[in-house]
Scaffold this active site. Structure first.
Site, PDB file in Angstrom:
ATOM      1  N   LYS A   1       0.866  -1.188   0.000  1.00 44.98           N
ATOM      2  CA  LYS A   1       0.000   0.000   0.000  1.00 44.98           C
ATOM      3  C   LYS A   1       0.896   1.228   0.000  1.00 44.98           C
ATOM      4  O   LYS A   1       1.707   1.406   0.914  1.00 44.98           O
ATOM      5  CB  LYS A   1      -0.909  -0.017   1.233  1.00 44.98           C
ATOM      6  CG  LYS A   1      -1.693   1.291   1.452  1.00 44.98           C
ATOM      7  CD  LYS A   1      -2.629   1.203   2.669  1.00 44.98           C
ATOM      8  CE  LYS A   1      -3.261   2.552   2.992  1.00 44.98           C
ATOM      9  NZ  LYS A   1      -4.158   2.513   4.162  1.00 44.98           N
TER      10      LYS A   1
ATOM     11  N   ASP B   1      -2.588  10.033   3.736  1.00 50.79           N
ATOM     12  CA  ASP B   1      -3.990   9.637   3.887  1.00 50.79           C
ATOM     13  C   ASP B   1      -4.726  10.679   4.727  1.00 50.79           C
ATOM     14  O   ASP B   1      -4.670  10.668   5.949  1.00 50.79           O
ATOM     15  CB  ASP B   1      -4.077   8.253   4.554  1.00 50.79           C
ATOM     16  CG  ASP B   1      -5.509   7.751   4.648  1.00 50.79           C
ATOM     17  OD1 ASP B   1      -6.412   8.394   4.059  1.00 50.79           O
ATOM     18  OD2 ASP B   1      -5.723   6.705   5.304  1.00 50.79           O
TER      19      ASP B   1
ATOM     20  N   LYS C   1     -10.257  12.429   8.074  1.00 49.62           N
ATOM     21  CA  LYS C   1      -9.770  12.120   9.415  1.00 49.62           C
ATOM     22  C   LYS C   1      -9.756  13.396  10.259  1.00 49.62           C
ATOM     23  O   LYS C   1      -9.702  14.500   9.711  1.00 49.62           O
ATOM     24  CB  LYS C   1      -8.327  11.588   9.327  1.00 49.62           C
ATOM     25  CG  LYS C   1      -8.184  10.231   8.675  1.00 49.62           C
ATOM     26  CD  LYS C   1      -6.733   9.761   8.753  1.00 49.62           C
ATOM     27  CE  LYS C   1      -6.531   8.437   8.055  1.00 49.62           C
ATOM     28  NZ  LYS C   1      -7.234   7.305   8.701  1.00 49.62           N
TER      29      LYS C   1
ATOM     30  N   ASP D   1       1.547   6.141   5.660  1.00 53.58           N
ATOM     31  CA  ASP D   1       0.584   5.238   5.040  1.00 53.58           C
ATOM     32  C   ASP D   1       1.136   4.607   3.748  1.00 53.58           C
ATOM     33  O   ASP D   1       0.443   3.844   3.091  1.00 53.58           O
ATOM     34  CB  ASP D   1      -0.733   5.984   4.771  1.00 53.58           C
ATOM     35  CG  ASP D   1      -1.956   5.097   4.934  1.00 53.58           C
ATOM     36  OD1 ASP D   1      -1.855   4.047   5.586  1.00 53.58           O
ATOM     37  OD2 ASP D   1      -3.025   5.470   4.400  1.00 53.58           O
TER      38      ASP D   1
ATOM     39  N   ASP E   1     -12.181   6.859   3.517  1.00 50.94           N
ATOM     40  CA  ASP E   1     -10.974   6.637   4.321  1.00 50.94           C
ATOM     41  C   ASP E   1     -10.542   5.168   4.298  1.00 50.94           C
ATOM     42  O   ASP E   1      -9.433   4.838   4.713  1.00 50.94           O
ATOM     43  CB  ASP E   1     -11.225   7.103   5.754  1.00 50.94           C
ATOM     44  CG  ASP E   1      -9.930   7.287   6.541  1.00 50.94           C
ATOM     45  OD1 ASP E   1      -8.846   7.248   5.917  1.00 50.94           O
ATOM     46  OD2 ASP E   1     -10.009   7.474   7.769  1.00 50.94           O
TER      47      ASP E   1
ATOM     48  N   GLU F   1      -9.380   3.574   1.964  1.00 53.67           N
ATOM     49  CA  GLU F   1      -8.823   3.665   0.601  1.00 53.67           C
ATOM     50  C   GLU F   1      -7.752   2.617   0.344  1.00 53.67           C
ATOM     51  O   GLU F   1      -7.497   2.262  -0.797  1.00 53.67           O
ATOM     52  CB  GLU F   1      -8.247   5.070   0.377  1.00 53.67           C
ATOM     53  CG  GLU F   1      -6.805   5.308   0.872  1.00 53.67           C
ATOM     54  CD  GLU F   1      -6.625   5.144   2.384  1.00 53.67           C
ATOM     55  OE1 GLU F   1      -7.638   5.247   3.098  1.00 53.67           O
ATOM     56  OE2 GLU F   1      -5.483   4.898   2.825  1.00 53.67           O
TER      57      GLU F   1
ATOM     58  N   ARG G   1      -7.624  -0.574   0.954  1.00 50.58           N
ATOM     59  CA  ARG G   1      -8.136  -1.810   0.341  1.00 50.58           C
ATOM     60  C   ARG G   1      -8.547  -1.575  -1.106  1.00 50.58           C
ATOM     61  O   ARG G   1      -8.558  -2.504  -1.904  1.00 50.58           O
ATOM     62  CB  ARG G   1      -9.297  -2.362   1.180  1.00 50.58           C
ATOM     63  CG  ARG G   1     -10.465  -1.428   1.290  1.00 50.58           C
ATOM     64  CD  ARG G   1     -11.396  -1.790   2.427  1.00 50.58           C
ATOM     65  NE  ARG G   1     -10.867  -1.372   3.732  1.00 50.58           N
ATOM     66  CZ  ARG G   1     -11.488  -1.607   4.877  1.00 50.58           C
ATOM     67  NH1 ARG G   1     -12.628  -2.272   4.893  1.00 50.58           N
ATOM     68  NH2 ARG G   1     -10.960  -1.192   6.016  1.00 50.58           N
TER      69      ARG G   1
HETATM   70  N1  BES Z   1      -4.400   4.409   6.839  1.00 47.96           N
HETATM   71  C1  BES Z   1      -5.548   4.110   7.580  1.00 47.96           C
HETATM   72  C2  BES Z   1      -5.298   3.087   8.694  1.00 47.96           C
HETATM   73  C3  BES Z   1      -4.413   3.545   9.816  1.00 47.96           C
HETATM   74  C4  BES Z   1      -4.953   4.122  10.941  1.00 47.96           C
HETATM   75  C5  BES Z   1      -3.061   3.347   9.756  1.00 47.96           C
HETATM   76  C6  BES Z   1      -4.134   4.495  11.997  1.00 47.96           C
HETATM   77  C7  BES Z   1      -2.259   3.715  10.789  1.00 47.96           C
HETATM   78  C8  BES Z   1      -2.794   4.289  11.926  1.00 47.96           C
HETATM   79  C9  BES Z   1      -6.630   3.516   6.691  1.00 47.96           C
HETATM   80  O1  BES Z   1      -6.648   4.000   5.396  1.00 47.96           O
HETATM   81  C10 BES Z   1      -7.942   3.869   7.325  1.00 47.96           C
HETATM   82  O2  BES Z   1      -8.211   5.025   7.474  1.00 47.96           O
HETATM   83  N2  BES Z   1      -8.711   2.852   7.706  1.00 47.96           N
HETATM   84  C11 BES Z   1      -9.971   3.063   8.341  1.00 47.96           C
HETATM   85  C12 BES Z   1     -10.919   2.008   7.845  1.00 47.96           C
HETATM   86  C13 BES Z   1     -12.341   2.235   8.268  1.00 47.96           C
HETATM   87  C14 BES Z   1     -12.898   3.457   7.603  1.00 47.96           C
HETATM   88  C15 BES Z   1     -13.152   1.011   7.882  1.00 47.96           C
HETATM   89  C16 BES Z   1      -9.791   2.957   9.857  1.00 47.96           C
HETATM   90  O3  BES Z   1      -9.011   2.118  10.302  1.00 47.96           O
HETATM   91  O4  BES Z   1     -10.404   3.737  10.564  1.00 47.96           O
HETATM   92 ZN    ZN Z   2      -4.766   4.616   4.670  1.00 48.49          ZN
HETATM   93 ZN    ZN Z   3      -7.700   5.810   5.191  1.00 48.19          ZN
END
Ligand code: BES
Ligand code: ZN
Ligand code: ZN
Length: 498
Positions: free
Chosen positions: A264, A269, A276, A287, A346, A348, A350
């Site tokens: 990834k 992000d 966020k 990220d 968010d 993104e 996946r």
């Molecule tokens: N990059 C984030 C995941 C992340 C969060 C990495 C904190 C490192 C520290 C990812 O893209 C994300 O935002 N995931 C969401 C998914 C949710 C919307 C289903 C998350 O984990 O909140």
């Molecule tokens: Zn992310």
């Molecule tokens: Zn994200």
């Protein structure tokens, strides 16, 4: 930094510092005598007295530094605790001790030479010590302007005492050096601000990796679109920075299998329109750690030339809320034809991985790995200590976990129960990208990815936790850790040796 095997006895080593590793509760007088009978008895007593004064018992991380006043040829002896003497911990104890020493010595500009006896009993321990030393010396000074922050190590050479023959030592040291330097290469990428480490810069760094059997192809947005990567393109829409789909190959004539690896590469992000909050966004330059791990691994393979074929991709883009950003509710079509309702922009990672995995499967690999800072939930579950690992093939997962353990990186397997797929049901598309808020988000993310691996043996590493830490610890530096580079290297090397 160069590493060589030391063959002179402790008392006669002519270095600025000699270091001796001590196991917990070992008898220090006996130890000193057993490794070099010429250490003067009065100095042995002095060392014992100093250890008592400092409460040094050889617990891991304990250190005492003793002036030798010419009782040894070297002016200073450092004793370093190695912890309990357990066969299964020896390799990681070597790595940790070397890293701790290197961190301590790397800002001292007076030291020119050091000779280290960490009681290395085999090649694996010697390799780990070299890795630890280079990883522990890491710093990222590029943006510091004050002189006192810029102290660079003057140590160009480290001599290691090891119970390994010269040839075995040189090969282990070289492997360790390449793996650690490749990890530091990835750390630099992650440490750079997102404004600098754009998809374009990542692509440039990938193109710069050279070696026999290595090739790199950068797919631009028009090509990405043409290949039908609608999920990846959906994420790129909100960003001004052009996206890059980085494809790297390593081919070796003696290879018996092909491993596919996806990383990834979200260089920032923001969350997109499902934005966020400021705390959540603070470190989101990391990220792209999955992509950094992929590039770090390929850099190492270019040097080490193992008998394996690799096809690796880094799906690089920003996730931004620009005027053409994907909207919550949009429907994207991935490269394998599946349609995705974007209920949360968010989620993104996946989306870009969906197309990266579908692309890799067309290459007919024997197995597929992916690394991603995919979910906040895995940080909640496992903290910054271990990565989550999931997938479709328990043998593959177990091999990766084992390679991680050998490399000093921890994984914990999370389940892939069919029920987790229910939360991804969409009323109007094949699936949606985000499951129920606050419920097993790491598992549903993996269930989402499974839709794009075409039934291949596959392991997914969610490295969001250990990919970033706030404190230096052993061989891991604070900030972006480049978690995964070491696991990938160890895994690929062990598969190539089969
Ligand atoms: N990059 C984030 C995941 C992340 C969060 C990495 C904190 C490192 C520290 C990812 O893209 C994300 O935002 N995931 C969401 C998914 C949710 C919307 C289903 C998350 O984990 O909140
Ligand atoms: Zn992310
Ligand atoms: Zn994200």
């Amino acid at each position: 930094m160069d590493f060589s095997k030391e063959s002179i006895a402790l008392s006669k080593i002519d270095a600025d510092i000699v270091v001796l590793g001590v196991y917990q509760d070992e008898n220090i007088a006996e130890l000193l005598k057993s490794i070099d009978n010429d250490v003067p008895a009065d100095f042995v007593s002095e060392v014992e007295a100093e250890c008592r004064r400092e409460d040094f018992t050889g617990k891991s991380k304990q250190t005492v530094s003793i002036a030798t006043f010419a009782k040894l040829k070297s002016p200073r002896l450092i004793l370093r605790g190695l912890g309990k003497d357990k066969a299964e911990d020896r390799v990681s104890a070597s790595r940790k001790a070397a890293a701790g020493l290197a961190r301590r010595l790397s800002t001292n500009t007076q030291i020119k030479s050091v000779s280290v006896d960490l009681r290395l009993k085999d090649a694996a321990s010697a390799q780990a010590a070299v890795e630890g030393w280079i990883l522990g010396s890491y710093h990222f000074h590029k943006y510091k302007t004050k002189k006192e922050d810029l102290k660079e190590s003057t140590l160009a050479k480290v001599s290691l005492i090891a119970a390994v023959d010269e040839k075995g030592f040189d090969s282990a040291a070289r492997t360790g050096k390449v793996i650690a330097e490749s990890t530091n290469f990835a750390r630099d990428m992650i440490a750079e601000p997102a404004a600098y480490m754009t998809p374009t810069r990542l692509a440039e760094l990938a193109s710069g990796i050279s070696g026999s059997g290595i090739s790199c192809e950068i797919l631009e947005e028009a090509q990405i679109e043409k290949l039908g990567m609608g999920a990846f393109m959906g994420v790129t829409r909100g960003a001004h920075e052009p996206a890059k789909f980085i494809v790297m190959r390593y081919k070796n004539g003696n290879a018996k299998k092909t491993i596919a690896i996806a990383g990834k590469g979200i260089t920032f992000d923001s969350g997109g329109l499902s934005m966020k909050n400021p705390q959540g966004m603070e470190h989101m330059k990391y990220d792209m750690s999955g992509a950094a791990a992929v590039l770090g691994c390929l850099r190492a393979l270019a040097e080490l030339q193992p008998s394996i074929n690799i096809v690796a991709v880094a799906a690089a883009t920003e996730n931004m809320p620009g005027g053409s950003a994907m909207h919550p509710g949009d429907i994207l079509t991935a490269m394998n034809g599946k349609t995705i309702e974007v209920n949360n922009t968010d989620a993104e990672g996946r989306l870009v991985l969906a197309d990266a995995l579908a692309y890799l499967c067309k290459e007919k690999p024997d197995e597929v790995l992916d690394l991603a800072t995919l979910t906040g939930a895995v940080v909640t579950a496992l903290g910054r200590v271990a990565a989550g690992i999931m997938g479709s093939d328990n043998d593959l997962i177990n091999r990766v976990i084992k390679s991680g353990a050998d490399a000093g990186e921890k994984y914990w397997q999370l389940p892939m129960y069919d029920e987790y797929k229910d939360s991804l049901k969409s009323d109007i598309a094949d699936l949606k990208n985000a499951g129920s808020r606050g419920e097993a988000a790491s598992c549903s993310a993996a269930m989402f990815l499974k839709e794009f691996v075409d039934g291949k043996p596959w392991a997914h590493m969610d490295i969001a936790g250990p990919g970033w830490v706030d404190k230096d610890k052993d061989e891991v530096n604070k900030g972006g850790t480049a978690f995964g580079v070491r696991t990938l290297c160890y895994y690929v090397l062990s598969e190539a040796a089969k």
